[in-house]
Every structure is written in C-alpha cells, then in structure tokens.
Design a protein around this motif. Structure first.
Motif, PDB file in Angstrom:
ATOM      1  N   VAL A  67       0.841  -1.202   0.000  1.00  0.00           N
ATOM      2  CA  VAL A  67       0.000   0.000   0.000  1.00  0.00           C
ATOM      3  C   VAL A  67       0.875   1.251   0.000  1.00  0.00           C
ATOM      4  O   VAL A  67       0.610   2.224  -0.723  1.00  0.00           O
ATOM      5  CB  VAL A  67      -0.946   0.000   1.213  1.00  0.00           C
ATOM      6  N   ALA A  68       1.926   1.224   0.814  1.00  0.00           N
ATOM      7  CA  ALA A  68       2.856   2.365   0.857  1.00  0.00           C
ATOM      8  C   ALA A  68       3.471   2.603  -0.518  1.00  0.00           C
ATOM      9  O   ALA A  68       3.659   3.746  -0.940  1.00  0.00           O
ATOM     10  CB  ALA A  68       3.945   2.117   1.890  1.00  0.00           C
ATOM     11  N   CYS A  71       1.105   4.495  -2.711  1.00  0.00           N
ATOM     12  CA  CYS A  71       1.077   5.908  -2.321  1.00  0.00           C
ATOM     13  C   CYS A  71       2.360   6.617  -2.736  1.00  0.00           C
ATOM     14  O   CYS A  71       2.332   7.790  -3.132  1.00  0.00           O
ATOM     15  CB  CYS A  71       0.870   6.033  -0.814  1.00  0.00           C
ATOM     16  N   GLU A  72       3.497   5.910  -2.647  1.00  0.00           N
ATOM     17  CA  GLU A  72       4.769   6.503  -3.072  1.00  0.00           C
ATOM     18  C   GLU A  72       4.753   6.840  -4.556  1.00  0.00           C
ATOM     19  O   GLU A  72       5.250   7.899  -4.973  1.00  0.00           O
ATOM     20  CB  GLU A  72       5.922   5.533  -2.783  1.00  0.00           C
ATOM     21  N   GLY A  74       2.178   7.577  -6.353  1.00  0.00           N
ATOM     22  CA  GLY A  74       1.361   8.776  -6.489  1.00  0.00           C
ATOM     23  C   GLY A  74       2.092  10.016  -6.037  1.00  0.00           C
ATOM     24  O   GLY A  74       1.980  11.089  -6.653  1.00  0.00           O
ATOM     25  N   HIS A  75       2.900   9.879  -4.979  1.00  0.00           N
ATOM     26  CA  HIS A  75       3.684  11.000  -4.464  1.00  0.00           C
ATOM     27  C   HIS A  75       4.666  11.508  -5.506  1.00  0.00           C
ATOM     28  O   HIS A  75       4.757  12.712  -5.778  1.00  0.00           O
ATOM     29  CB  HIS A  75       4.413  10.539  -3.193  1.00  0.00           C
ATOM     30  N   ALA A  99      -0.370  17.197   4.079  1.00  0.00           N
ATOM     31  CA  ALA A  99      -0.245  15.831   4.594  1.00  0.00           C
ATOM     32  C   ALA A  99      -0.435  15.803   6.102  1.00  0.00           C
ATOM     33  O   ALA A  99      -1.088  14.901   6.655  1.00  0.00           O
ATOM     34  CB  ALA A  99       1.123  15.257   4.221  1.00  0.00           C
ATOM     35  N   CYS A 152      -0.613  15.658  -4.013  1.00  0.00           N
ATOM     36  CA  CYS A 152       0.637  15.125  -3.461  1.00  0.00           C
ATOM     37  C   CYS A 152       0.534  14.980  -1.944  1.00  0.00           C
ATOM     38  O   CYS A 152       1.016  14.003  -1.367  1.00  0.00           O
ATOM     39  CB  CYS A 152       1.792  16.052  -3.842  1.00  0.00           C
ATOM     40  N   CYS A 155      -1.179  11.780  -1.032  1.00  0.00           N
ATOM     41  CA  CYS A 155      -0.298  10.622  -1.206  1.00  0.00           C
ATOM     42  C   CYS A 155       0.724  10.529  -0.074  1.00  0.00           C
ATOM     43  O   CYS A 155       1.029   9.432   0.416  1.00  0.00           O
ATOM     44  CB  CYS A 155       0.423  10.717  -2.548  1.00  0.00           C
ATOM     45  N   GLY A 158      -0.914   9.184   2.931  1.00  0.00           N
ATOM     46  CA  GLY A 158      -1.156   7.757   2.763  1.00  0.00           C
ATOM     47  C   GLY A 158       0.071   6.910   3.041  1.00  0.00           C
ATOM     48  O   GLY A 158      -0.007   5.889   3.738  1.00  0.00           O
ATOM     49  N   TYR A 159       1.241   7.326   2.521  1.00  0.00           N
ATOM     50  CA  TYR A 159       2.409   6.470   2.756  1.00  0.00           C
ATOM     51  C   TYR A 159       2.903   6.542   4.189  1.00  0.00           C
ATOM     52  O   TYR A 159       3.442   5.562   4.713  1.00  0.00           O
ATOM     53  CB  TYR A 159       3.516   6.697   1.720  1.00  0.00           C
TER      54      TYR A 159
END
Length: 281
Positions: A67-68, A71-72, A74-75, A99, A152, A155, A158-159
């Motif tokens: 999952v991380a 998100c990465e 997307g980041h 964030a 951003c 994301c 999320g991570y």
C-alpha cells in the motif's frame, strides 16, 4: 520526545527538502523523478541485508508495504507535476502541510494519538499558512500547480500511515522501504507513457551526478524516516518532519527562486503549526 527521535526526524526533513530542490532544477521533472526513484530503490535494497530483524515477520507487514508503494508512486508523480506548474516555495509547504492536516485525524482514529490544546492551535496556524501559500498567485504559480500539490499531500499522508502500519507488525524499515519502491518504480515509469523508459534514461544522461545525488538523498531520507516511525507515532513524525518547509524555504533562494512575502509568511505559519501540533502533552 527523545533527542535521538527529534534528530532522526529533523535530519530526514533536511534530506527530503534537499532532494526536492534538486528535482526542481531538472528540465524534465517527471522523468527525473523516476530516475531518482530508481536510485533510491537501489539504496533501499542495499540496506536490506544490514537489517537486524526479519524483513516481514507477519504477512500484514508486506501488505502495508505494498500500500505504501502505491502511495509513493502517487507521491512522485504528483510532486513532479506540481513542480512543473509551480515553484518549490509553493509546492513544498502545501504538500507537506496538507499531509499533516490529513495524518493527524487519521492517526487519532486509527492509532489513538491524542489531539491536545497546543495541537488544536497548531492546526489553526497550519491551515492559515496553507491558505496563504496556496493563495499566492503572482508570477509562475497556477491553480493547476496548487491542485497537484494538494494531491501530493494526500499521497504523502497515505504512505506515512501505511509505513506505520507495516512497522507496527515488526517489519524491518529497510525491507518495507525497498518493497514500497519496487512497487512505485514501475508505476511511475508507466505513467510517463511509451517513452517512459527513454525519458528516464535521458534525465539520467543529462545530469547523472545530480540525479545520483538526489536519489541517494531520497533513499537516506526515507530510511531515516522509517527508523523514526518505528520509534514514534505517525502524527508526531509527520508533524516534526514538517520542519522541512523551513529548509525548503532557504533552498528556494539557493536555486534562484525568490519567494514573495505571502509565501514566506505562510511557510512560517505552516512550520509554527507543525511545532505546536507536535508539542508534547
């Protein structure tokens, strides 16, 4: 907070601001971000054999690492798109501060981190600072750049939460990060289209020393971050790490940008909010 914990997070914050500043100077920030990600993945993979604990003692840890990684990816994509449309002095405070605004409620509900009176005051400073930074429209700043910076931020939040979930299972920080980047790298390259691999190679050939340095800084930044996350809560870590907005503000002058008064005031507001939100109860 212990002195070691603070040193780890602030050190990670400085390294993160520095590699973002290096990315801003690249001609093709999307291709360069993928090249930087590849170098960071190599750094993370090289650190896995040095871990003193099992990579993933529980299957849930691997799941959170995946999952991380999503998100990465997307980041990296949204960061590059934001930097194409807006200066570092706008993108960085919006993405990092946004964030923080997202992580605190989530960590409170999921991880039981308390929202104290100073933290509530910090949230107010943070939101005002974000509005001031995002409201700066003179010069090269565009609404689209601000929108990508907000994406951003989601994301990044999320991570942070996914990394904390993986580390809470006892997974080794280096294994978690390496797994996340192995997920993020192909997604990031695929996002560039059919010419993606070529753009990554072109970005590397255009400035191999800069890309290599940024990749090492990126990898080191996240490895230090994960060590800190294994020692503290997600809300506290992402809060203290937002001291990076001050480092980023200084670096904007170093790379030739000239932040305006509203941006500077907003950045200071974001940093003040981060300090208050991370104030020990």
């Amino acid at each position: 907070m212990s002195a070691l914990f603070v040193a780890l997070v602030v050190g990670s914050a400085f390294l993160h601001a520095l590699w973002n500043a290096l990315l801003r100077g690249q001609g093709d920030p999307e291709g360069a971000s993928a090249a930087i990600l590849a170098v960071a993945a190599a750094v993370a993979a090289g650190a896995v054999p040095l871990a003193s604990s099992p990579a993933f003692p529980l299957p849930a840890g691997l799941g959170w690492a995946l999952v991380a990684g999503a998100c990465e990816s997307g980041h990296f994509v949204t960061l590059a798109l934001a930097l194409r449309e807006a200066p570092l002095g706008v993108v960085y405070p919006l993405s990092r501060g946004g964030a923080l605004a997202l992580v605190w409620p989530a960590s409170g509900l999921w991880l039981g981190e308390r929202l104290t009176a100073p933290a509530a005051a910090g949230a107010a400073f943070l939101l005002v600072g974000l509005v001031m930074v995002g409201g700066e429209r003179r010069g090269p700043v565009s609404a689209r750049g601000v929108a990508w910076a907000v994406a951003c931020a989601a994301c990044i939040a999320g991570y942070h939460l996914a990394y904390k979930g993986a580390l809470s299972t006892g997974a080794a920080p280096s294994a978690v990060f390496a797994t996340a980047l192995l997920v993020a790298l192909p997604v990031t390259v695929a996002r560039l289209g059919r010419r993606g691999p070529g753009r990554v190679l072109e970005a590397w050939r255009a400035n191999p020393l800069m890309i290599g340095a940024a990749g090492v800084l990126c990898g080191a930044s996240f490895l230090v971050l994960l060590v800190a996350l294994s020692r503290g809560g997600a809300g506290a870590v992402v809060t203290l790490r937002n001291t990076s907005v001050l480092f980023a503000l200084l670096l904007t002058w170093a790379i030739g940008e000239r932040p305006r008064g509203l941006q500077v005031a907003g950045t200071v507001g974001v940093a003040a909010g981060a300090v208050l939100m991370g104030w020990p109860p």
